[in-house]
Scaffold this motif. Structure first.
Motif, PDB file in Angstrom:
ATOM      1  N   HIS A  76      -1.262   1.196   9.239  1.00 19.94           N
ATOM      2  CA  HIS A  76      -1.853   0.234   8.309  1.00 19.94           C
ATOM      3  C   HIS A  76      -2.054  -1.122   8.983  1.00 19.94           C
ATOM      4  CE1 HIS A  76      -2.198  -2.500   4.885  1.00 19.94           C
ATOM      5  NE2 HIS A  76      -2.486  -1.443   4.111  1.00 19.94           N
ATOM      6  N   THR A 116       0.823  -1.208   0.000  1.00 20.58           N
ATOM      7  CA  THR A 116       0.000   0.000   0.000  1.00 20.58           C
ATOM      8  C   THR A 116       0.856   1.257   0.000  1.00 20.58           C
ATOM      9  OG1 THR A 116      -1.742  -1.171   1.178  1.00 20.58           O
ATOM     10  CG2 THR A 116      -1.834   1.224   1.200  1.00 20.58           C
ATOM     11  N   ARG A 162      -5.996  -2.279   5.290  1.00 21.12           N
ATOM     12  CA  ARG A 162      -5.917  -1.422   4.102  1.00 21.12           C
ATOM     13  C   ARG A 162      -7.204  -0.630   3.865  1.00 21.12           C
ATOM     14  NH1 ARG A 162      -4.112  -4.285  -1.304  1.00 21.12           N
ATOM     15  NH2 ARG A 162      -2.070  -4.083  -0.298  1.00 21.12           N
ATOM     16  N   MET A 168      -6.743   3.416   3.621  1.00 20.19           N
ATOM     17  CA  MET A 168      -6.895   4.180   2.385  1.00 20.19           C
ATOM     18  C   MET A 168      -8.130   5.082   2.439  1.00 20.19           C
ATOM     19  SD  MET A 168      -4.326   3.748   0.504  1.00 20.19           S
ATOM     20  CE  MET A 168      -5.006   4.726  -0.827  1.00 20.19           C
TER      21      MET A 168
END
Length: 615
Positions: free
Chosen positions: A450, A382, A455, A459
């Motif tokens: 994270h 990521t 994720r 995000m």
């Protein structure tokens, strides 16, 4: 035909003699012109001779050469003159087109008052047009008023009266016209003498002339060979050149034609370059092979050719396209209303937050066979994707053709916003130092955050925090005390959102110092977040110019706090999985930054080695 041939190609003695002959011939002739005309003329020998005789003698024919008149009508009138042979030149006929009078057709009554009753209106107008054409072209000094043709029934006295009527009706500078005519005739005669001179072989060295004459000669030879073949055919046999020889001649003709074309193009370019140099806007390159504008640079390409660098021009052109058309802030604000500046981005950010919430709530990590980088952990993959995206946009800022697009969509301007800027400017960095600082901060807090939230939440928080930060900056500039013309880029708001999310969710109480064995310090995340907020407030209240968008930072912080509060309210601590440090055997209460960096570096190294091995 002024300067019809180069001076280097003219036979000097013969041309000079011919010029003196022509000048003397014109000096013996004159035209009756009003005094005002002679004041405007130049003081050349030809005009001096005309002026000295114009007041003493009546107008008369200036040449004893017989002339003839062409067919005349009111719509199209031509005049043909037999040019006398000049020193062996062949006799030829020249036809000129004669236009209408400036005032149009003269009434029949006026024609009768000029010429009398025997001349019709059609004939009188034709005679007036011929005489007026001689006045304007300057040939009156050569042709005079005679040689009009027997069909018009106009005698010399009537022609002189018609000339006086034209001079009173349409006054022009006949002296200047006569001077131009004399120069033109002298150049024409000199050029014809140069062509007819058997001792002058310079004209035969012209590639275009040689090629045309050669083509004409070869065409005649082909016609003769074709006729000969028709006459000498016996059965299936023919005499003459073979098909191979004909093909060779055709190839040679094409090659000569190409050489001639290149020579003509080179000559045309040279003439064009001389015209450009005469304007003063162009200069020659240091090597003299091209033209360039003052201030431009040159370089030598891989083939050793001198080239003009247009980098500066291209940069100025794209910079002009990237700049807005507004003259000042008032002009910018006059193009839109406050509602038009606020509502579109507000609605867009609201939709972005809804999509981010859905992504964080329902995201499921894919299986390894569907991942782009299966050898990297989800957190490393990521962060690598975010880093590559930011680096790519930063490099795009260095390519000038991208400037109009980058300034329109990847840079937030509160005075003239676009909704998509709220997300795209989060991935945009103009300076490498700005990119390095933000990505360094993200590399420190990103992996632990994270691993803490996974994720989907990571995000969703990153994108929504950046978008909300841009929206807060928009409202502060338009309603508060922000700068309406300032532009903002960077991932600071998104990183502040991730930092606030981590500080409010983590239970870790100590940090292990990298490169120092068994040394730990106390870590109080909520107090650290409070210190960050206080520091941001102090920096925002500081007087003086600042390059930091504090409003967007507060928007990112508020987004991170909101997400953390929502996760606490929904029982996040009871559902989260073990993080990377727990899998590595590190106590859950300790943050080991060095171990995290080593693990990420090892993953990247193993992935690169595996990819190289496959290749």
């Amino acid at each position: 035909m002024n300067n019809a041939i180069p001076m280097a190609l003219r036979p000097a003695a013969r041309a000079a003699h011919q010029w003196n002959t022509v000048t003397s011939a014109f000096a013996r002739r004159y035209c009756n012109t009003p005094p005002s005309c002679f004041k405007l003329a130049s003081s050349s020998p030809v005009i001096s001779a005309i002026q000295s005789r114009s007041s003493a003698r009546p107008i008369r024919s200036f040449s004893t050469t017989p002339r003839i008149a062409a067919k005349v009508d009111d719509s199209s009138l031509t005049h043909q003159d037999i040019i006398p042979p000049q020193q062996g030149l062949p006799q030829r006929k020249r036809t000129v087109q004669i236009g209408h009078l400036p005032g149009g057709r003269v009434p029949d009554g006026e024609i009768r008052s000029i010429f009398g009753g025997r001349v019709s209106g059609h004939e009188g107008n034709s005679v007036l047009r011929i005489l007026h054409h001689r006045r304007t072209s300057g040939s009156l000094a050569d042709y005079g008023v005679d040689n009009l043709g027997d069909k018009y029934h106009v005698n010399r006295k009537q022609a002189i009266k018609a000339l006086d009527w034209l001079r009173n009706k349409f006054p022009i500078d006949e002296a200047r016209a006569a001077e131009a005519w004399a120069e033109k005739e002298a150049n024409r005669i000199a050029y014809e003498l140069w062509l007819a001179d058997p001792e002058n072989d310079s004209k035969y060295k012209d590639p275009a002339r040689v090629y045309r004459e050669q083509q004409k000669k070869e065409a005649e030879e082909r016609e003769q060979e074709a006729e000969q073949q028709e006459r000498s055919q016996y059965g299936i046999l023919r005499t003459g050149k073979s098909q191979f020889e004909i093909a060779i001649q055709e190839k040679r003709r094409q090659r000569l034609e190409e050489i001639t074309k290149k020579a003509e193009e080179k000559e045309a370019r040279a003439i064009e370059e001389e015209k450009m140099l005469a304007t003063g806007e162009w200069v020659r390159t240091p090597g003299g092979t091209q033209l360039m504008k003052p201030g431009q640079d040159t370089y030598v390409d891989v083939f050793g050719r001198e080239q003009v660098s247009r980098r500066k021009e291209m940069m100025e052109m794209y910079q002009k396209k990237a700049n807005t058309e507004f003259k000042d802030p008032e002009d910018m604000l006059s193009k839109t209303t406050l509602a038009q500046r606020l509502y579109p981005m507000t609605a867009f950010v609201f939709v972005v937050c809804l999509l981010s919430f859905g992504f964080g709530h329902w995201y499921e990590p894919p299986a390894d066979e569907y991942r782009l980088w299966p050898d990297l952990s989800p957190s490393t993959a990521t962060l690598a994707g975010i880093l590559i995206s930011n680096a790519f946009v930063c490099i795009a800022w260095r390519w000038t053709p991208f400037w109009p697009i980058m300034t329109r969509y990847f840079m937030h301007v509160p005075g003239y916003p676009r909704a998509v800027q709220s997300v795209l400017n989060v991935f945009s960095h103009v300076q490498y130092e700005h990119l390095f600082g933000n990505m360094m901060m993200l590399a420190l807090v990103g992996p632990v955050a994270h691993d803490l939230v996974d994720r989907g939440v990571f995000m969703g928080t990153y994108v929504s925090a950046g978008a909300v930060g841009t929206l807060v900056s928009l409202y502060w500039a338009n309603i508060g005390k922000g700068n309406i013309t300032a532009h903002s880029v960077g991932a600071s708001a998104a990183i502040w959102g991730i930092s606030a999310l981590y500080c409010l969710l983590t239970d870790q109480e100590s940090i292990k110092i990298p490169f120092v064995k068994d040394m730990e310090v106390g870590f109080y995340p909520k107090m650290l977040l409070a210190a960050f907020v206080v520091w941001e407030i102090l920096m925002a209240r500081r007087k003086g110019p600042s390059t930091m968008d504090h409003a967007s930072h507060f928007g990112g912080l508020a987004t991170g706090v909101g997400v953390a509060g929502y996760l606490h309210a929904t029982g996040f601590h009871q559902r989260r999985a073990a993080n990377l440090q727990e899998e590595a055997g590190v106590e859950a209460k300790t943050v080991d930054v060095g171990k995290l960096v080593k693990e990420e570096a090892k993953e990247v190294k193993d992935a690169v080695a595996k990819a190289v091995k496959k290749e």
